[in-house]
Design a protein around this motif. Structure first.
Motif, PDB file in Angstrom:
ATOM      1  N   LEU A 129      -0.576  -4.651  -6.630  1.00 49.67           N
ATOM      2  CA  LEU A 129      -1.998  -4.495  -6.032  1.00 49.67           C
ATOM      3  C   LEU A 129      -2.762  -5.806  -6.123  1.00 49.67           C
ATOM      4  N   SER A 173       0.941  -1.121  -0.081  1.00 46.90           N
ATOM      5  CA  SER A 173      -0.015  -0.050  -0.062  1.00 46.90           C
ATOM      6  C   SER A 173       0.702   1.246   0.006  1.00 46.90           C
ATOM      7  N   THR A 230      -4.989  -2.061  -0.141  1.00 44.45           N
ATOM      8  CA  THR A 230      -4.716  -2.044  -1.554  1.00 44.45           C
ATOM      9  C   THR A 230      -5.946  -2.110  -2.512  1.00 44.45           C
TER      10      THR A 230
END
Length: 560
Positions: A327, A178, A302
C-alpha cells in the motif's frame, strides 16, 4: 500455526541442550545422537525464521532482541556443525581401525571444541535465549495472528472463490496492488473470502510492469506466476460463469466480462468519475467512489484500502509488513512521492501514508528488503523518499523504455474513453520523453497499427518523465485520416484559460521535421500535433473527461 510449530521445536531444542551440557565426552554414538538432534532442531528454527521472519513472534516483542537471539541460534548451529564434521571423520577412522595418530588428534580437538561450546552457552546464557524465543512464540500463538499474505495468495490461486476482486484493464500498480490488498484485508477481517485477479496477463506483468514486480518481490511475493491468478488464467476464462465482483480503480466492468450474465458487481472502490452503473447490486457503503465535483478526492485507490485497513485492524495490532509495504509503495508512486508540484496528492493520501508508516511491522520483511529500503535498528521505519526512488527508478528505467516496441509502449498504460454518443478514443501514458519515443523504429506504421487494433480514430499519448530531478509532461494528439486542424482545435480547447488549462506549447515543427525523415506519416494516414505541457498538475484522470466534454459539445465528432 507457525508459532506453535516453532514452539515445539524450541521445547525439543531446550531438552536436547540440557542433556548435552552434562556430557563430558562426545566421542560415542549415544552422545553424538543427543547433540546432533540439538543441531537439527536449531537448524529448523533458524531456517523457518529466514523464511517467515517475525511472523513467528508476538507483535509486542522487540525486533532487535529477537534478532539477537536468532543470531545466537545460528552461531550454535554452526559450532555444532563444525563439531559434527570432525566427529564424522573420527567415527570413520574408528570403524575402519585406521590412522591412529589422526584419530588421536581428532579426539583431542573434539574434546577442546566441546568444552569451548559448553563455555560459550554459559557465557551468553543460551538456555535463557531459547526460553526468550519460546515465550515470544507462546504469545504469538495465543494471539492467533492473520494468515500471511503470501500464504493467502497461494491458497486463492489454487482454490479461487466465487468473489473476484479485479482492477482496470490497464493493470497499473494501483489496479494490481488494490486487488491484492483489498481481497486480503476483506478475507482476513470480513465474513467472505475473496480472490484477487491481476487484470493483465502474466506475460504483461513480467515484461511491462517492472515497478510492480519489484514491489511484490520486496513484499515477499517473489514468484507472482505461481502466487497469483491473471486475467488469462483458465479459472477466469472458463470456470467463472457466475461470480460476485469487486471493482477497484474503475467502476465499469471491462467489455470482456460485461457479457457474462452471471457476474454481479457487489462492491466498488475507486477514485474516478462514477459512471452510475450497477446501482441495483452495489450501493451505499459498498460503493466507495472518491470523486466529486470533477476532482478525485484521493490520488490512489490504495489510499482507500489503507483507510479501510485502519478501520478494521483493531488497535494496538500492527499491520503485516507485506500489506503495509504494498500500500505504501503504490501511494508513493501515484502521488509522485507526495509532490504538491505534480498536483495529485491529497491530505487523505498523506494521512494514510503516516498511519501505514506507524502501524506496520517493518522488521517482518526479509533481510534483502530491509537493506534495499534502508530499514534498520537506527531507522526502524522506511524513508519514504528511498522507497519512492527504488520503485520510480524501476518504473522509469530508460533502458527498459528504450527496449520496448512502439506497440508495447502504447499498450503499457492505455485506457478507453467515450463521449455521450458512445464514440471511443484512447489515451496511452508513456514514461519517456516524446523525442525518444518518436525515434523508435517504424513509429508511424506502428501508431497506425495500434489505433486499428484498439479501434479508435483519435489516440492521445501522454508522456511523463523525470529529467535532472524535474518532472515533465508532454502530449501528442494523433488522428487517423483527418485534417490537423481538428487536432489543433482540441488542443485549443485543452488550453482554455482557467485552472484546468494544460498550458500546451506547440513543438510540432521541430520534432516532426526531424522524425519524418525517411518515413512519411501521410503514407499511414497519421495526423499528429505535439506539445509540451507546462501545467503538469492535470493527469489522465482530468484530461480524459476534458476531451470527452470537447467531443460531446463540439461540432466535430469522433467519427470525423
Amino acid at each position: 500455526t507457525l508459532a506453535l510449530l516453532g514452539l515445539k521445536q524450541l521445547e525439543r531444542a531446550s531438552d536436547y541442550l540440557n542433556r548435552s551440557l552434562v556430557l563430558e565426552s562426545i566421542t560415542n554414538k549415544e552422545a553424538h545422537e543427543v547433540y546432533h538432534n540439538l543441531r537439527k532442531e536449531l537448524r529448523s528454527i533458524f531456517d523457518e525464521f529466514e523464511l517467515f521472519g517475525f511472523l513467528m513472534f508476538s507483535a509486542t516483542d522487540s525486533p532487535a532482541l529477537t534478532k539477537e537471539a536468532i543470531l545466537h541460534v545460528k552461531s550454535a548451529r554452526q559450532k555444532l556443525g563444525d563439531i559434527n564434521d570432525d566427529y564424522t571423520a573420527y567415527s570413520i577412522y574408528v570403524a575402519d581401525d585406521e590412522y591412529p595418530l589422526e584419530r588421536k588428534r581428532l579426539e583431542q580437538r573434539l574434546g577442546d571444541a566441546w568444552a569451548d561450546f559448553k563455555q560459550w552457552t554459559f557465557d551468553i546464557d543460551f538456555e535463557a535465549t531459547l526460553a526468550y524465543l519460546a515465550e515470544g512464540m507462546k504469545r504469538s500463538s495465543s494471539q492467533q495472528g492473520p494468515i500471511p499474505l503470501k500464504t493467502f495468495l497461494l491458497q486463492q490461486s489454487r482454490h479461487p472463490t466465487h468473489h473476484f476482486v479485479i482492477g482496470n484493464k490497464a493493470g497499473d500498480a494501483d489496479s494490481i496492488i488494490s486487488a491484492i490488498t483489498l481481497a486480503y484485508v476483506e478475507s482476513v477481517k470480513g465474513k467472505v473470502q475473496k480472490t484477487p485477479i491481476v487484470s493483465i496477463t502474466q506475460r504483461y506483468l513480467m515484461t511491462q510492469r517492472p515497478d510492480v514486480t519489484l514491489l511484490l518481490e520486496l513484499a515477499g511475493i517473489t514468484d507472482p506466476s505461481s502466487s497469483l491468478l491473471f486475467i488469462d488464467s483458465p479459472q477466469i476464462r472458463k470456470d467463472a460463469a457466475e461470480a460476485d465482483v469487486t471493482l477497484v480503480d474503475h467502476n465499469v466492468l471491462d467489455h470482456r466480462f460485461e457479457k457474462r450474465e452471471g457476474w454481479q458487481v457487489r462492491e466498488i472502490l475507486d477514485h474516478h468519475r462514477d459512471e452510475g452503473r450497477y446501482k441495483k447490486t452495489c450501493s451505499g457503503p459498498a460503493r466507495n467512489i472518491a470523486f466529486q465535483d470533477d476532482e478525485a478526492l484521493v490520488s490512489s485507490t490504495t489510499t482507500l484500502i489503507a483507510e479501510k485497513l485502519d478501520e478494521v485492524w483493531e488497535p494496538p495490532g500492527m499491520y503485516p509488513a507485506s500489506t503495509g509495504l504494498l500500500l505504501l509503495g503504490t501511494i508513493l508512486l501515484d502521488t509522485v512521492n507526495l509532490s504538491p508540484e505534480v498536483g495529485k496528492v491529497t491530505q487523505r493520501d498523506v494521512d494514510a501514508l503516516q498511519v501505514l508508516v506507524n502501524r506496520t511491522r517493518w522488521f517482518d520483511l526479509s533481510e534483502h528488503s530491509l537493506s534495499i529500503l534502508q530499514i534498520n535498528d537506527r531507522t526502524p521505519q522506511p524513508d519514504l523518499t528511498s522507497v519512492f526512488n527504488v520503485l520510480q527508478n524501476a518504473k522509469y528505467d530508460s533502458d527498459y523504455w528504450t527496449s520496448l516496441t512502439v506497440i508495447d509502449a502504447l499498450r503499457y498504460d492505455y485506457k478507453d474513453f467515450s463521449d455521450n454518443n458512445g464514440d471511443r478514443f484512447g489515451i496511452s501514458t508513456v514514461l519517456m520523453p516524446m523525442q525518444s519515443f518518436l525515434a523508435k523504429k517504424n513509429i508511424w506504421s506502428n501508431i497506425s497499427r495500434y489505433m486499428d487494433d484498439v479501434g479508435v480514430q483519435f489516440l492521445f499519448i501522454m508522456f511523463a518523465f523525470q529529467q535532472d530531478g524535474v518532472f515533465h509532461r508532454q502530449l501528442s494528439l494523433c488522428g487517423k485520416n483527418m485534417d490537423e486542424d481538428v487536432l489543433s482545435n482540441i488542443a485549443a480547447y485543452l488550453n482554455r484559460p482557467g485552472q484546468s488549462s494544460l498550458g500546451l506549447q506547440d513543438v510540432s515543427a521541430d520534432l516532426l521535421h526531424f522524425h519524418d525523415k525517411g518515413s512519411s506519416r501521410q503514407q499511414h494516414g497519421i495526423s499528429i500535433k505535439t506539445y509540451s505541457q507546462t501545467n503538469i498538475r492535470p493527469s489522465r484522470k482530468q484530461i480524459g473527461p476534458m476531451i470527452e466534454q470537447y467531443f460531446s459539445t463540439a461540432a466535430t465528432t469522433i467519427a470525423t
